[in-house]
Design a protein around this motif. Sequence first.
Motif, short mmCIF file in Angstrom:
data_model
loop_
_atom_site.label_atom_id
_atom_site.label_comp_id
_atom_site.label_asym_id
_atom_site.label_seq_id
_atom_site.Cartn_x
_atom_site.Cartn_y
_atom_site.Cartn_z
N ASP A 40 -23.90 -2.44 -73.47
CA ASP A 40 -24.32 -3.32 -74.55
C ASP A 40 -24.82 -4.63 -73.94
O ASP A 40 -24.15 -5.23 -73.10
N LYS A 59 -28.44 -3.08 -71.26
CA LYS A 59 -28.59 -3.82 -70.02
C LYS A 59 -29.32 -2.95 -69.00
O LYS A 59 -29.26 -1.72 -69.03
N GLN A 104 -24.94 -7.63 -75.00
CA GLN A 104 -24.11 -8.80 -75.24
C GLN A 104 -22.75 -8.71 -74.56
O GLN A 104 -22.31 -9.65 -73.88
N THR A 105 -22.05 -7.56 -74.71
CA THR A 105 -20.68 -7.45 -74.20
C THR A 105 -20.61 -6.91 -72.78
O THR A 105 -19.61 -7.11 -72.09
N SER A 135 -32.90 -6.19 -69.01
CA SER A 135 -32.64 -5.19 -70.05
C SER A 135 -33.68 -4.09 -70.02
O SER A 135 -34.77 -4.24 -69.44
#
Length: 975
Positions: free
Chosen positions: A332, A317, A334-335, A302
């Motif tokens: 994102d 990311k 997470q996604t 990240s």
Amino acid sequence: MNRKIFTACTAFLLGASVAWLPTAQAASFSEVQPYMTDYKIGFTDGTKLVTSPVYDGYSRYSSYTTVTKAGKYGLLDNKTGKEITPAIWDNIELIPSGKIAIVQKGGWFQYLDLTTGKLSTTKYAGGHAYYLSAEHDSVVAMIGQTSTLLDSSGKVLIPSFAGKLSMVQLMDPAMESDQSAEPVRYFLGSTTNQITLYDPVTFAPKFTLKNASLIPNEGGPKTAYLKVRSGGKEGLVDVDGKYALAPNYKALYFLNNGFVRVEGPKGVGLWKGGKMLVEPQYADVGTEFNRPDVYTTLTNDSITYHSLSKGTAQTFKKGAEILANRYVLGQDPQTGLYGIAEIGGGTIVPFTYPRVEGPPAARLLVRSDGKKGLIPGWEQPMAEPAVWFDSLTTIGGTYSMLSVQDGKRIGLYSESKGWIFEPQENTVIRYDQKSNRILVENSTDHTTTAYGFDGRIINDTEPREEALTDYVTTSGSIEKGYVLVDLESKQPISKAYRSIYYEGGEIKLLVALDEKVADLYTPQGELLTKDIQIPLQQGQMNQAPVVWTQMDNNVYTAGAKAGSAGVALVQIADGQLQPVSDFEYASVSARSTSGHKLMVLQRPDGTSDVWTSEDGQMTRKLEQVSSIETANGLDNLFVQKGTAWDVYSPEGRRLSSQSYRALKYLTTGEDKAGAIAYQDQQTGLYGLLKEDGTVLTAAKFESIALAKDVFPGQWNDDGAGVPTYVYTTNQQFGYLDRKGQELFQTAFLTKKPTITYRPMTMQSFPSYASQMRQNPLELLSFDKPYSWPTGVPSEQKFFANLALYLGLPKEAGKKEVLTELAAKGMIQANPDRVALNDEDMFALSYFMETGQVSKMTSAQLWEWAGKRGLVVERGGMSYYQTMDLYKEYHEMFFRELLRTPAGKQAAKAKSLSAATLTTAQQQMLTPMILVNGKAWEELALPLPQTEWANVSNALIDQYNKQAAQLLADYLKQYP
């Protein structure tokens, strides 16, 4: 320090004939001057030779001259020529206004006292002069096992010590983020166990820090701190010698805007201005050059963008990128979906997109259904795409404008303006190379709209109005033409023209252009050109379309009259055009001397008449002269009749008592009188005339030129007894003063120069290929009597050769040639045509190549010509000041002729001879000559005529033996 550099490789003088041995009047020069013997340089004080001619070049400084000999440097005193140090050094660095110099031999440096000539006893590993401050403009640092700092006079500023001196630059800590702020320069001494920073004014130690060594920041970002190593760890020290960051870290790296990257045992951190922003625990950190308040921290997967001013942190990311210095395009964490956020702000484009594309053309967000949307560029507000499409294409080879396709719908997008129009039906976008425009064709309303690469509509096909004077305006369009409109009545007062403009300044007339001629109107809109119109200059893209000048409050120009084949000189007076000459001339041009204006009227046979104003009346002063030359700073002019030149006054009076083979004005500028170099018709020798054409010196020199042209390193002369001109004879080199008096002479050649020649192959003979491309008629003959004679206008010569190609008599004029070209279909028929243009030449070239008439569209023809290398890249004022359109067409025609089988078969190599050698042929051959190992173009002075005769004959013989093979090789290399 003022400096001028000279090596024995400058431009040629005028050159010519037999030997002469003068008796010179010795003169004492204010400073020693260079002379040349056997193409080596020596120095003289005017009364004697103060050095032998052993040098290859020199650099002239205000008080001293560095000389080179066999690649080594020495130093002379400018006043006396005394050798301060011999040419034994690999380099010499003189200090501005200084009394010492730095000399280098191998890897060792010493300083030289210029007053005593003594060298420092210590040899150093390095030495260099630095600008330090206003108080100490130049200082000299001598560095080695021991080091010292001196001022430009040799005074010791920092005494010798066992250690190394370094120059460091430190910012005020409050100014680290100001890219325009300038640092203060200091010197720092380093020994085995301590560093000492010295005050830049007093050179007293500011501090000494023990158990520390300097880590240089050469070429790094501006900083307020010294990076040091102590106990194997790195830290930062301020200008007072205090630790701003204790030496506890593995490594420190200066970044932009005052940030410091810190490496510790657990990772990387970031420090700025006395504060550890993030502890050294990350995989890496980063900064943004144009955003002093933004920094990043990276983990293995990240990246987080931090805002110092807002105290925010936004994580994405790894692989995110910053856009327009304000936004981040990323995923994102997470996604994994893409979106855009503002640094220190909120989300701009929601993180819902599975993929991105681009650059280079553009950055695109891609939806799950594969549709693409454009991310706005620098000049557009950031927002989520509102238009989605299938694909995009660049236009015209740039990324400024993009053609976008969605199904069968086409849209146009501008990098600077955004959407010009969104994808729509029945639309075609194409790039027009000739006009450099983007054309949008709509088949629904049958319209075509032109756009520039800035996204703006080009409205030159739309009606427009433009005020020209207080009385009239112009109205119209390119397609329909433009008319003059009376501002009071709002009614048209003229026919339609292709262009109308107002010529201000001394002229104050409206100029209305047709294809071949122009009409003139007063500022009030009254037509002046009722019976006589103004012919337009053809092919003169750098000049106004109309030639005119003002003399004695009268305006003069060229005039054309129906039923007359030629043009006349006309005067604009009393609301009408009055012919001054007969309508018998081919062209009219304006010329000027330093104090007068002239009108030159060229006859159809290539000769010219010169007209000028006398007592308010325009009068023909010279008739049927071959050529006219003017020179900057000279009020008189050079006039050629046949092959002879004379000096004339601007009023047409012959000033020179006899005629000459050549004339050239020589001036040093600076408002000082010059002289005219002349070449005697019988002997070919040179002498000088005064500016008024009277003899200054007899013709007894083989060459003569300005001393500053022969020796560019010389200062401009500033008084009596300083040489202005250089001359050579068969045996002598010498100087003349402004009055033509001989100041100095010495031997020019004491031994025969060694002459060698480069091999005449295509690889080693580039001037041959250049001449073949520019004018092959210098080197070739054909089965037709093509020619390119001097003293004849390019247009006339071009059409004479084209007439021969078409099977017409060589005497056929331009009109007959244009008619024949149109009749054969080689160019488009146009009854108003008066000249050829680029597209006509491309069509002719296509016929020469294929034997067929071109059926291509304009765009296709330009594309074909571009691939064939026929398109001439024109641009820039310097190009248009020397442009000769028909010479370009001449080059294109013969280049294409030599690409055809018939042209290759007809071309035969000419045999050159010394008796008929042209200037172009000589310029092609001379680069093949080496004199004493030097290329011909590097010689400061030409060979004596007796030597040149031998050299040229041998060179021509060598060329003639290779001419047929060179031609064959050229035709293979340039098929």
